[in-house]
Design an enzyme around this catalytic site. Structure first.
Site, PDB file in Angstrom:
ATOM      1  N   GLY A  63       0.845  -1.202   0.000  1.00 34.20           N
ATOM      2  CA  GLY A  63       0.000   0.000   0.000  1.00 34.20           C
ATOM      3  C   GLY A  63       0.872   1.241   0.000  1.00 34.20           C
TER       4      GLY A  63
ATOM      5  N   SER B 235      -0.433   4.457   4.379  1.00 35.69           N
ATOM      6  CA  SER B 235      -1.727   3.763   4.278  1.00 35.69           C
ATOM      7  C   SER B 235      -2.038   2.990   5.564  1.00 35.69           C
ATOM      8  CB  SER B 235      -1.741   2.825   3.063  1.00 35.69           C
ATOM      9  OG  SER B 235      -0.719   1.852   3.162  1.00 35.69           O
TER      10      SER B 235
ATOM     11  N   SER C  72       5.900  -1.827  -2.185  1.00 33.59           N
ATOM     12  CA  SER C  72       5.851  -2.812  -3.284  1.00 33.59           C
ATOM     13  C   SER C  72       4.814  -2.405  -4.329  1.00 33.59           C
ATOM     14  CB  SER C  72       5.597  -4.218  -2.739  1.00 33.59           C
ATOM     15  OG  SER C  72       4.594  -4.261  -1.754  1.00 33.59           O
TER      16      SER C  72
END
Ligand code: PPS
Ligand code: ADP
Length: 201
Positions: A32, A36, A106
């Site tokens: 995220g 987040s 990621s």
């Protein structure tokens, strides 16, 4: 890979370690945007598992980038190598019998696919911590969004670098709509069955 480097087998297998621990080992991957809620949720899920007596460890973006991956930047190549090394590290933790929680932005689907391939599909749970750029920017926990807006940080995810939403995550939690406690409950419900001893699967 060098053909003169040959895989060595260990006397104790991963399943023997899992049986001794009385739980499965796997990688719980949180993806995220920055802010987040990945670190918050990974750490709180770890506390819940730890209190149940499981062997756990958290790998976190900021910490890994201050140590193991201090040589890597935030270009697509730097992120790819960052995530490849983390996946290889997580593979060792899984082999050691540890429930491993990883909190990394990621941002690219192909890099996340690569992580799954490295650790093995059966050992991998992908959790998408969903929150809009606007919400994360409003939180701006570390003041990085402001720096990115001011041009002080290049390639900042959500501002000047892409984030691709996961195509088929195992779990989605929405940190704008759910409380931390609600998200933890959703995650725990999903991972419980996967944490059983292999012989019970
Ligand atoms: N350019 C840029 N883009 C995104 N994030 C940045 C950047 N520069 C520094 N940071 C800080 O580094 C943390 C993200 O590192 P990751 O290793 O998780 O990133 S990645 O998975 O390789 O994309 C991230 O941590 P989190 O806020 O916990 O996500 C930031 O604190
Ligand atoms: N429902 C929620 N889930 C997770 N974090 C939340 C939630 N609501 C508010 N927050 C807050 O948002 C921030 C997220 O920061 P952090 O966990 O460091 O994010 P990341 O690791 O994704 O960068 C924390 O200050 C956390 O308390």
């Amino acid at each position: 890979m060098n053909k003169n480097v040959i895989q060595q087998n260990y006397n104790i297998t991963v399943n023997e370690r899992r049986q001794q621990n009385k739980h499965n080992s796997l990688l719980i991957w949180f993806t995220g945007l920055s802010g987040s809620g990945k670190s918050t949720l990974a750490n709180q899920v770890e506390v819940a598992l730890h209190e149940h007596g499981l062997r756990t460890y958290v790998l976190d973006g900021d910490n890994i980038r201050r140590g193991l991956n201090t040589d890597l930047d935030f270009t697509p190549e730097g992120r790819k190598e960052n995530l490849r090394r983390i996946a290889e590290t997580a593979k060792l933790f899984i082999d050691a019998g540890v429930v491993t929680l990883a909190a990394f932005i990621s941002p690219l689907q192909k890099d996340r696919e690569n992580i799954k391939q490295i650790v093995g599909e059966d050992n991998f749970i992908e959790i998408y911590v969903k929150a809009s750029v606007e919400a994360c920017e409003k939180r701006d926990v570390k003041g990085l969004y402001q720096k990115a807006r001011d041009g002080e940080i290049k390639n900042f995810t959500g501002i000047s670098a892409p984030y691709e939403e996961p195509k088929n995550p195992d779990v989605v939690v929405n940190s704008e709509k759910q409380t931390i406690a609600e998200s933890i409950q959703i995650i725990m419900d999903q991972i419980k069955t996967k944490l059983e001893l292999p012989s019970h699967e």
